[in-house]
Design an enzyme around this catalytic site. Structure first.
Site, PDB file in Angstrom:
ATOM      1  N   LYS A 283     -15.680  27.076  10.990  1.00 49.91           N
ATOM      2  CA  LYS A 283     -16.212  28.045  10.024  1.00 49.91           C
ATOM      3  C   LYS A 283     -15.721  27.740   8.613  1.00 49.91           C
ATOM      4  CE  LYS A 283     -13.914  31.582   9.290  1.00 49.91           C
ATOM      5  NZ  LYS A 283     -12.891  32.092   8.330  1.00 49.91           N
TER       6      LYS A 283
ATOM      7  N   LYS B 285      -8.159  28.880  -0.727  1.00 43.51           N
ATOM      8  CA  LYS B 285      -8.018  28.750   0.725  1.00 43.51           C
ATOM      9  C   LYS B 285      -8.977  27.697   1.275  1.00 43.51           C
ATOM     10  CE  LYS B 285      -6.787  29.418   4.957  1.00 43.51           C
ATOM     11  NZ  LYS B 285      -6.869  30.696   5.668  1.00 43.51           N
TER      12      LYS B 285
END
Length: 296
Positions: free
Chosen positions: A239, A171
């Site tokens: 993030k 990811k």
């Protein structure tokens, strides 16, 4: 039918939980903002007033939370999943967190007799709503197999990519590629506009060639319309770029283009677009070229 406690019913988690209801499962959801449980209840699920209530009696606990500290708090906090789930419960973490945190949490889960896989997703709000997400799954083969019917209910492309933490690593790579594509698409549109090109026509022909991509298909029109309604927020991509940087440093890998894009994402956030869609990178890049952006 599987009994599922679903924690985190935001832009992504809400539609995913509803798809699990539609697939015939019994879903009890919890969200820190209680009003976000309403769509799940309307779809036939149940609302819980706490994590412990959502987990009570569940065969599977699913998480879709913003960041590593949120996942740690829900799993290992007071009255969290680890303290209240029955032995043998399968924990599916759909969140995007640091790979090392995923591995550590899986060890803590195993020490309590629980099973855990990491299953971060890609596809944004549209993918969640249409159950077309790409899901990269890390964990033991038996646990992934047990989760497969649930993963198939919310995603279209479901791939077991390795042991626990591997899903988060893939990811991170996904987010690196997406951020780079968004930044380059934004640059291309600013470049085309400066030369007076027909932008919709240019996007159409670019989409038919090697420059075509899911990013171009999903984000070009948002940029052309200056519609930065969030499907995936800049705050979250900021993030995620931090996760890429930390994981790359730990592995001794350099990501020079990623570092530049991370700074553009950070600048977009600092300019007040943290809550906007990550296509708002276009506004930052346009501003660097002297275009009026609508910002104060």
């Amino acid at each position: 039918m599987t009994t599922i406690g679903f924690i985190g019913l935001g832009i992504m988690g809400g539609p995913m939980a509803r798809h699990l209801v539609a697939a015939g499962h019994e879903v009890t959801g919890f969200n820190r903002s209680p009003e976000k449980t309403r769509p799940l209840v309307d779809a036939g699920g149940r609302a819980a007033g706490s994590v412990a209530e959502a987990v009570d009696g569940a065969d599977v606990v699913a998480l879709m939370l913003p960041d590593s500290p949120d996942v740690e708090a829900v799993l290992d906090g007071e009255d969290g999943v680890f303290a209240t789930a029955k032995p043998g419960t399968l924990v599916i973490d759909f969140s995007t967190i640091r790979p090392d945190v995923a591995r550590d949490l899986a060890e803590r889960a195993a020490a309590r007799g629980l099973r855990m896989i990491d299953a971060p997703v890609s596809g944004g709000q549209a993918g969640a709503e249409n159950a077309t997400l790409s899901i990269m799954v890390g964990g033991k083969a038996d646990d992934v197999g047990a989760a497969r019917p649930l993963l198939d209910a919310v995603g279209r492309t479901v791939v077991h990519v390795g042991p626990i933490g591997s899903g988060q690593t893939v990811k991170a790579a996904n987010q690196l590629i997406v951020a780079g594509n968004i930044a380059l698409l934004a640059e291309a549109l600013v470049f085309l506009q400066a030369h007076g090109a027909d932008l919709p026509a240019a996007v159409e022909v670019l989409g038919g060639g090697l420059a075509g991509s899911a990013v171009l298909t999903q984000k070009a029109q948002k940029m052309l319309d200056a519609d930065y309604t969030p499907g995936f927020r800049i705050d979250l991509h900021h993030k995620d770029m931090g996760i890429v940087a930390d994981a790359a440093r730990a592995a001794g890998v350099v990501t020079p283009v990623g570092a530049l894009v991370a700074q553009l994402v950070a600048a977009t956030r600092a300019a007040g677009d943290g809550g906007s869609d990550h296509s708002a990178l276009h506004r930052t890049i346009a501003g660097l070229s002297g275009e009026a952006t609508g910002r104060p």
